[in-house]
Design an enzyme around this catalytic site. Structure first.
Site, mmCIF file in Angstrom:
data_model
loop_
_atom_site.group_PDB
_atom_site.id
_atom_site.type_symbol
_atom_site.label_atom_id
_atom_site.label_comp_id
_atom_site.label_asym_id
_atom_site.label_seq_id
_atom_site.Cartn_x
_atom_site.Cartn_y
_atom_site.Cartn_z
ATOM 1 N N ASP A 189 3.675 3.604 -0.006
ATOM 2 C CA ASP A 189 4.257 2.371 0.507
ATOM 3 C C ASP A 189 3.135 1.342 0.580
ATOM 4 O O ASP A 189 1.945 1.669 0.506
ATOM 5 C CB ASP A 189 4.894 2.612 1.876
ATOM 6 C CG ASP A 189 5.963 1.578 2.206
ATOM 7 O OD1 ASP A 189 5.977 0.505 1.569
ATOM 8 O OD2 ASP A 189 6.772 1.832 3.111
ATOM 9 N N TRP A 190 3.495 0.089 0.754
ATOM 10 C CA TRP A 190 2.514 -0.994 0.677
ATOM 11 C C TRP A 190 1.519 -0.880 1.828
ATOM 12 O O TRP A 190 1.892 -0.909 2.991
ATOM 13 C CB TRP A 190 3.233 -2.327 0.668
ATOM 14 C CG TRP A 190 3.504 -2.855 -0.710
ATOM 15 C CD1 TRP A 190 3.251 -4.118 -1.149
ATOM 16 C CD2 TRP A 190 4.057 -2.159 -1.837
ATOM 17 N NE1 TRP A 190 3.615 -4.245 -2.474
ATOM 18 C CE2 TRP A 190 4.105 -3.053 -2.923
ATOM 19 C CE3 TRP A 190 4.499 -0.852 -2.041
ATOM 20 C CZ2 TRP A 190 4.579 -2.700 -4.180
ATOM 21 C CZ3 TRP A 190 4.980 -0.497 -3.303
ATOM 22 C CH2 TRP A 190 5.013 -1.410 -4.343
#
Length: 838
Positions: A232-233
């Site tokens: 995920d970011w």
């Protein structure tokens, strides 16, 4: 890194791995920028674009981006219980990706809603893992049929926002397998998404993005996963540990934990060259597959009539008719003389939740607009807001303000220097269509991480009286009206939920305005590094953000009184209340289930004078509907319904569409009744999943807890009769007849119950193990067959670490909801078997 490549030609992965330098291979293992993988121009390897989100494709910009189709939220899609329709929805997502130049879609979300309070609960499908997996698989198959890659997320148990990057989710192996991993397992087996995104959180003591047990042992070896694993970011927390565990791609770029750090890890033998090659191979395979998608070379739009028709069907079919005790619905337009349209959600087009799910829609239809579109001439309409329900003061729209040059909107100018520097040079300029800006992913080579911006507009006051202004920022900001400081959100800052929990509270001020008078508005803003706030467990997306709001102050008691008078006058009252993306969003969880007090008072007051009022509620997850829910006679629930929200609601109200939605979530009576009431939110970095496998209806049935509306519930304007139920070792079959007067669709739900007297382990009272949706004309009968699979009777044996199908007799039940079982049979398993893998 080189320039982002356009679409490349074919390339030979083995040749690249034999001839590329270590630095070139390392460059592949992190994003080039916020939305692209890194290219290798020397080997003709292009950059691949990825894009959010679960109910639409935003493109590459949170800020000033292109408009997009917005589908209903995950719970809304799940409420259709229609796998064929979700396939079509996935096709639309894929087509939107192609138009936006995106090869890879960052969706869907399949984490289970443990609690109604979870900020991203609306993104996921259902509280039941089997339903979630099957519906997600259909969505994925549709999207990938267009050539784009789907990214199933967030692996796994990413079901709360509180301290999401640091919280340790502690649970039994059985709960992990049967509830939180099962949706991934089913969707991967049935649809083979091309990528998996890891979660932010830890599970049982280790971040999943660096867990060799979860990524290599379970996902790759046990399940045989061959696709890409991306973070995920900003959800990569280590170099060697994450690489060795199996995390292929760090996102976004530029890299923070690979690059030179990975060079050092290889030199020090913390990461082997064979591991580097394995990760590079997986990324290259991903790029090779993604590059086959025929994407647009520019971010474009595709707002076609067929897309609108599909979105309208999705919106209408997602709506759940919860009550229709007096048979008031569908409304008879020919007999309608006057209608009171009341409530804060009536003119609000709550088309999506907040965070990664948010986007700029092609258009949005509010419930008010949708109803007005279908009312014949001559019907008297009385509209009253009745109460305010916003969390943040509503933004200014382009139609309400103009730039200093006279254009609709607000002018935003970027600078290297603060306002104290005279004769600053404008580095970049844009026109905002609304008074908010999110700058993660925004970049300009002339700007450092700390930069400045002025947002300016002219406002002609729409009325005389007090107006409330609000300013929330990630960074710092001050509001000036006619050069007078009104709000200082720079000198002293207080932490709030704005911008994924990274920003400030909304600071407010009240200003008296005179109708028709022109006022000059200016916000002096500085980017994220100027923030004085520091919060643990919150993702640092960078850039900065701001939101300016303005609303005319209202007297709450007077507003309710006006709504009551409207309800008294009208033949029919439709009352629209609920939540919006201010309430349900990535970045924070709700602290309670309640509506704003004024809204709850509004509902009670209107129902007191108009007991036959139609209640239209809207949210992505349940909220408190007591005490009035027991008294209301007609109640339908809409979700965050996408572009066509209002038209879908109107279609159901007026009988254009016969409602067929069923709840994918139990609606509890109180937050205190929910399975996670004592176990939600991080306490000193940990949350214990004390409910175990008893999530949603499984819990309520096990402890004999009443709910307001049960899982799977939903009414129709017609009726259905079930008959001729038969069970064999492969499937359950029955006949379903439309016994009413209008065409309609029914969702047949199949539940399995183990024999508590012979089962070797505690089991739920019953578990959903199949469903089918059928559409029938009046009097029509069809045969429905629901197949069994290896999960039908299985449980996870955490002692033997295998799935076990235990011999014995199992009750097989079919019905129209979890609490309305109509027919029963018996399935006999003659011998105990075990298995593992997909």
């Amino acid at each position: 890194m080189g320039e982002i490549s356009p679409r490349g030609g074919d390339f030979d992965i083995d040749y690249i791995l034999e001839n590329a330098s270590s630095l070139e291979k390392i460059s592949l293992l992190a994003g080039h920028d916020f939305w692209h993988t890194a290219p290798l121009p020397r080997f003709n390897v292009p950059s691949v674009r990825v894009s959010d989100g679960p109910n639409g494709v935003r493109g590459t910009k949170f800020f000033d981006g292109v408009r997009a189709a917005c589908l209903p939220c995950g719970t809304g899609l799940a409420a259709t219980w229609d796998q064929s329709l979700l396939f079509d929805a996935g096709v639309l997502i894929g087509q939107e990706c192609l138009a936006k130049g995106a090869h890879c879609w960052l969706g869907p979300t399949v984490c289970i809603q443990r609690s109604p309070l979870g900020g991203r609960g609306f993104e996921s499908f259902a509280e039941d893992p089997y339903a979630t997996g099957k519906l997600a698989a259909a969505y994925i198959r549709g999207a990938q049929s267009t050539g784009v890659i789907s990214t199933i997320k967030h692996f796994a148990a990413n079901d709360q926002e509180h301290e999401r990057i640091s919280v340790n989710a502690v649970m039994s192996e059985r709960a992990l397998r049967e509830v939180h991993l099962l949706p991934f397992q089913i969707a991967i087996a049935d649809a083979a998404p091309g990528a998996v995104m890891t979660c932010y959180n830890k599970i049982n003591g280790q971040h999943v993005s660096e867990s060799k047990e979860m990524l290599d042992g379970l996902l790759r070896k046990e399940w045989g996963w061959k696709g890409l694993i991306m973070s995920d970011w900003f959800g990569t927390y280590s170099t060697a540990e994450a690489l060795n565990a199996g995390l292929d791609l760090e996102m976004p770029g530029p890299t923070r934990l690979r690059g030179p750090l990975l060079e050092l890890a290889i030199s020090s033998r913390k990461v082997s060259r064979s591991t580097l090659d394995e990760r590079a191979r997986t990324v290259l395979e991903f790029v090779k597959r993604a590059n086959k998608a025929e994407v647009s070379t520019v971010e474009s739009t595709r707002d076609f009539p067929e897309d609108r028709r599909l979105n309208r069907k999705l919106a209408a079919d997602s709506i759940v008719l919860l009550k229709n005790e007096s048979g008031l619905l569908p409304l008879n337009l020919k007999a309608l003389k006057s209608a009171a349209l009341i409530g804060p959600n009536m003119k609000t087009a709550a088309f999506c939740g907040g965070g990664s799910a948010s986007l700029q829609p092609y258009y949005s239809i509010s419930p008010y607009q949708g109803i007005m579109n279908q009312l014949p001439p001559g019907v008297e309409i009385i509209y009253e807001t009745g109460a305010s329900s916003y969390v943040f003061i509503p933004e200014l729209e382009a139609s309400e303000v103009r730039t200093p040059e006279g254009q609709p909107g607000l002018r935003m100018r970027f600078y290297r220097e603060p306002p104290s520097v005279k004769e600053r040079r404008v580095v970049e300029e844009t026109i905002l269509q609304e008074s908010s800006w999110q700058l993660m992913g925004f970049s300009n080579p002339q700007l450092d991480r700390l930069f400045y911006a002025d947002i300016e507009a002219e406002l002609i006051a729409p009325a005389t009286g007090p107006f409330e202004f609000g300013l929330a920022v990630y960074g710092s900001g001050s509001l000036f009206i006619d050069d007078q400081l009104i709000i200082d959100n720079t000198t002293v800052q207080r932490g709030g939920n704005f911008f994924f929990g990274k920003g400030t509270r909304e600071e407010k001020a009240t200003v008296d305005l005179v109708k028709g008078q022109l006022y000059k508005i200016r916000v002096e803003f500085a980017s994220g590094p100027s923030s004085k706030l520091m919060k643990p467990g919150v993702v640092n997306f960078g850039g900065g953000a701001g939101r300016l709001g303005m609303v005319q102050a209202i007297d709450p008691e007077l507003a309710i009184a006006r709504a009551v008078e409207a309800a008294k006058r009208a033949d029919v009252t439709i009352l629209g209340v609920g939540l919006t993306r201010d309430h349900e969003s990535e970045g924070f969880d709700r602290s309670h289930m309640d509506l704003p007090p004024a809204v709850a008072s509004l509902v009670t007051a209107v129902l007191d004078v108009a007991p036959d009022a139609i209640l239209m509620t809207q949210s992505g997850t349940p909220f408190n509907m007591l005490p009035w829910a027991d008294n209301v006679k007609t109640h339908l629930h809409a979700w965050f319904g996408g572009n066509e929200l209002g038209n879908g609601i109107a279609d159901v109200l007026f009988g254009v569409v016969n409602p067929s939605g069923k709840l994918p979530l139990s609606f509890p009576r109180r937050i205190e009744d929910t399975p996670t009431y004592l176990n939600f939110g991080s306490e000193r970095g940990q949350v214990t999943y004390g409910e175990g496998i008893y999530v949603g209806y499984r819990y309520y049935e096990k402890v004999l807890r009443d709910v307001l509306y049960p899982f799977g519930h939903g009414l129709s304007y017609t009726s259905f009769a079930y008959s001729d139920f038969a069970v064999d070792t492969a499937s359950a079959t029955l006949n379903v007849r439309n016994s009413g007067d209008v065409a309609g669709a029914e969702v047949v739900q199949l539940y399995i119950a183990a024999d508590a007297t012979t089962s070797s382990i505690a089991r739920p009272v019953k578990e959903l193990k199949g469903f089918a949706k059928v559409t029938l004309q009046p009097g029509e009968t069809c045969s429905v067959s629901i197949p069994f699979d290896r999960f039908t009777t299985a449980f996870w044996d955490q002692e033997a670490h295998v799935w076990t199908c235990e011999k014995g007799q199992y009750r097989v039940m079919v019905g129209s909801s979890s609490q309305n079982i109509l027919l029963e049979g018996v399935l006999e398993i003659k011998e105990t078997t075990t298995w593992s893998g997909l």
